[in-house]
Design a protein around this motif. Structure first.
Motif, short mmCIF file in Angstrom:
data_model
loop_
_atom_site.label_atom_id
_atom_site.label_comp_id
_atom_site.label_asym_id
_atom_site.label_seq_id
_atom_site.Cartn_x
_atom_site.Cartn_y
_atom_site.Cartn_z
N VAL A 1 -8.65 18.38 -1.72
CA VAL A 1 -7.62 17.73 -2.40
C VAL A 1 -7.26 16.36 -1.79
CG1 VAL A 1 -5.21 17.79 -3.33
CG2 VAL A 1 -6.75 19.80 -3.33
N ILE A 2 -7.38 15.21 -2.20
CA ILE A 2 -7.17 14.06 -1.48
C ILE A 2 -6.13 13.10 -2.28
CG2 ILE A 2 -8.48 11.86 -1.24
CD1 ILE A 2 -11.06 13.27 -1.00
N GLU A 3 -5.20 12.84 -1.61
CA GLU A 3 -4.33 11.86 -2.42
C GLU A 3 -4.39 10.50 -2.23
OE1 GLU A 3 0.50 12.11 -3.60
OE2 GLU A 3 0.13 12.02 -1.44
N LEU A 4 -4.54 9.64 -3.06
CA LEU A 4 -4.89 8.35 -3.04
C LEU A 4 -3.80 7.35 -2.41
CD1 LEU A 4 -7.51 8.03 -5.80
CD2 LEU A 4 -7.82 8.12 -3.26
N ALA A 5 -4.05 6.27 -2.28
CA ALA A 5 -2.71 5.31 -1.71
C ALA A 5 -2.83 4.14 -2.55
CB ALA A 5 -2.87 5.23 -0.21
N PRO A 6 -2.46 4.10 -3.85
CA PRO A 6 -2.33 3.02 -4.50
C PRO A 6 -1.60 1.78 -4.16
CG PRO A 6 -1.25 4.61 -5.50
CD PRO A 6 -2.05 5.22 -4.58
N ALA A 7 -0.42 1.99 -3.24
CA ALA A 7 0.24 1.10 -2.84
C ALA A 7 -0.30 0.21 -1.66
CB ALA A 7 1.59 1.78 -2.12
N TYR A 8 -1.34 0.97 -1.02
CA TYR A 8 -1.94 0.03 0.06
C TYR A 8 -3.38 -0.42 -0.35
CZ TYR A 8 1.11 1.14 3.79
OH TYR A 8 2.06 1.02 4.94
N ALA A 9 -4.19 0.27 -1.41
CA ALA A 9 -5.52 -0.28 -1.62
C ALA A 9 -5.64 -0.16 -3.26
CB ALA A 9 -6.52 0.89 -1.08
N PRO A 10 -4.80 -0.90 -3.92
CA PRO A 10 -4.70 -0.63 -5.48
C PRO A 10 -6.12 -0.92 -6.09
CG PRO A 10 -3.70 -2.66 -4.79
CD PRO A 10 -3.80 -1.81 -3.63
N ARG A 11 -6.86 -1.96 -5.72
CA ARG A 11 -8.20 -2.20 -6.34
C ARG A 11 -9.19 -1.01 -5.73
NH1 ARG A 11 -8.61 -8.10 -7.14
NH2 ARG A 11 -10.99 -7.20 -7.91
N HIS A 12 -9.03 -0.70 -4.81
CA HIS A 12 -10.25 0.42 -4.35
C HIS A 12 -9.75 1.81 -4.93
CE1 HIS A 12 -11.63 -1.94 -1.15
NE2 HIS A 12 -12.61 -1.14 -0.95
N VAL A 13 -8.49 2.01 -5.03
CA VAL A 13 -7.99 3.42 -5.88
C VAL A 13 -8.39 3.22 -7.36
CG1 VAL A 13 -6.16 4.70 -6.57
CG2 VAL A 13 -6.26 4.12 -4.35
N ALA A 14 -8.31 2.21 -7.85
CA ALA A 14 -8.52 1.93 -9.43
C ALA A 14 -10.16 2.02 -9.34
CB ALA A 14 -8.18 0.66 -9.94
N ASN A 15 -10.84 1.58 -8.64
CA ASN A 15 -12.09 1.67 -8.66
C ASN A 15 -12.85 3.23 -8.34
OD1 ASN A 15 -14.32 -0.35 -9.34
ND2 ASN A 15 -15.44 0.27 -7.51
N PRO B 1 -12.40 -6.92 -3.11
CA PRO B 1 -11.99 -7.62 -1.99
C PRO B 1 -11.44 -6.44 -1.10
CG PRO B 1 -10.75 -7.92 -4.18
CD PRO B 1 -11.91 -6.84 -4.36
N ALA B 2 -11.57 -6.99 0.14
CA ALA B 2 -10.96 -6.21 1.27
C ALA B 2 -9.59 -5.78 1.02
CB ALA B 2 -11.30 -6.88 2.53
N GLU B 3 -9.30 -4.67 1.35
CA GLU B 3 -7.84 -4.09 1.22
C GLU B 3 -7.38 -3.60 2.92
OE1 GLU B 3 -6.48 -3.47 -3.16
OE2 GLU B 3 -8.29 -2.04 -2.50
N PHE B 4 -7.72 -4.30 3.59
CA PHE B 4 -7.45 -3.82 5.20
C PHE B 4 -5.98 -3.75 5.15
CE2 PHE B 4 -11.77 -5.96 6.34
CZ PHE B 4 -12.62 -5.06 5.60
N THR B 5 -5.32 -4.81 4.99
CA THR B 5 -3.88 -4.74 5.28
C THR B 5 -3.15 -5.20 3.72
OG1 THR B 5 -3.62 -6.84 5.90
CG2 THR B 5 -4.25 -5.52 7.47
#
Lengths: 288, 288
Positions: free
Chosen positions: B51-65, B108-112
């Motif tokens: 079970v993995i919880e995603l972190a849309p607050a930090y990586a919205p583009r990656h999470v959506a993808n 795009p990078a979402e490093f920070t």
């Protein structure tokens, strides 16, 4: 932490930044030492050998006792008792019935030892919350408190310690553990570390997690057999592992720390500029 | 770091020091939250569910993808590609031939991300070499730089990220990794973390180490199958995991940090007085 894109230390800002492979290829033979065969253990598991180097400079009583236990054959036929995810694996006698013949029961704690200027300590430039200073002694990660004149081994990945009960002097080396997760540095100065896994760590880190409390296995079927444990110097010559370790008091090692602290590889977009004690690689290679 | 034997924080020096179990048993229901089902993944392996919880607050583009890839069935039937001891496991398409239908290539990078006072951040009192400040946001370990107004997720054990090539924007979520060893915090701000393994970490941490370069498996036989990946909110209700997580912005969590920073248990002879970011337990329980 300033000048993150400039080389620091041995390489010099104007010189080429060498890679790890280049540093190792150029390291003089004197930068390496063989493992200390008198203080190295071969633990034979069904899937291969785990090589452990003991740390008599830090835990002389425990090391002597573990060697006495090994010579008795104490560990032969015993088993892995526990694998707790992100913490430790632990081994010993699942039944608690094996006789101790020549070894001691209940050793004095060796959580820390005296430090003086005659004791080698290569300081790592690294802020650390668990110790006033950190660094390396005899190729082991360690902490130091100059005011208290004490030093101790640090619970980094692969470090091996002697289990104990609630009393500080209740350890005897019959149950040993190895760190398989994020460094539980809160154990530093609380329990006796006796050495480090030099090779074969991947045989311990993949041991099945039981899901039981503290990761203890419940049944004999769950436990991995320890076929035998031997002291390297007492193994037949043709059965010895031939390993060398890069000395941590050398310019080669300092340069490796530098390139791991400040990252120059193209992949790194943020060069970091810091390295924690347990992130520093201690280099082991086959003697060719 | 003074007064190491006294309780600090919520418990108060004169009060009884509560144990972890006591704190959790007394925590009000509002101190817990369910996992965010819209941003939780179930990765089904042959031996069970991760079970993995995603972190849309930090990586919205990656999470959506990643969610778009999951909905396409992109990961179904793919495999674990790599298990590097004391580092990461990584999964994706071993053949690199799977078609991407609706998801993006090269995000795009979402490093920070930007930090402002409206962004939740529970600061941990802990000196840290990798970040000016560390703490927790949305129950994820994180770093913060107030001067630069940036925050980022930290590579603690169990954190999940999106692999990338040399270009910062070359990640797309088709290859994901999870940290299985000592925290490689040098990766912080260098790659996009997308979430954390909440349950089933022990299914990843025991994956066989291949011995190959960087831990990549060489043959199909070595690779563990990914049966499927699903978004929790889109799984049949009777197949959902029912987990709750202790909020990191609560007094209960602060008290847990306190008792883990300064150890009061009889076993501890040296009470430590410090805790590192990746040593703080983030508590997950079954919803009963």
């Amino acid at each position: 932490m300033a000048g993150l894109w400039l080389a620091s230390g041995a390489a010099g800002a104007a010189e080429k930044i060498r890679t790890l492979d280049e540093i190792l290829a150029a390291a003089p033979a004197t930068d390496w030492r063989p493992l200390d065969a008198d203080n190295t253990l071969y633990m034979e598991l069904p899937d291969g050998r785990v090589v452990i180097e003991l740390a008599p400079a830090y835990a002389p009583r425990h090391v002597a006792n573990i060697k006495a236990l090994v010579r008795e054959g104490y560990f032969d036929g015993l088993a892995m008792l526990r694998a707790q995810d992100n913490y430790v694996v632990q081994w010993g006698d699942p039944d608690g019935k094996r006789e101790i013949k020549t070894a001691q029961r209940n050793l004095p704690a060796e959580f820390t030892r005296e430090w003086s200027k005659t004791f080698p300590f290569t300081k790592l430039d690294s802020v650390d919350g668990y110790a006033p200073e950190v660094g390396f002694a005899y190729e082991f990660p360690a902490g130091r408190d100059r005011k208290k004149k004490r030093t101790w081994l640090a619970h980094c990945y692969g470090m091996v310690g002697a289990g104990r009960g609630n009393e500080a002097d209740s350890g005897d080396g019959t149950q040993l553990y190895a760190v398989i997760g994020h460094a539980p540095r809160n154990l530093d100065q609380n329990i006796t570390l006796v050495g480090r896994v030099i090779e074969g760590m991947e045989l311990l880190s993949v041991l099945p997690r039981s899901g039981g409390k503290l990761g203890f296995y419940r049944t004999a079927e769950q436990r991995t057999l320890i076929k035998s444990v031997r002291i390297a110097a007492e193994a037949p010559v043709d059965q010895r592992s031939s390993l060398k370790i890069l000395r941590t008091d050398t310019a080669s090692f300092a340069e490796i720390v530098d390139i791991r602290r400040t990252r120059h590889e193209e992949w790194f977009k943020y060069p970091v500029g810091y390295i924690g004690l347990c992130n520093v690689p201690i280099i082991v290679e086959e003697n060719k």
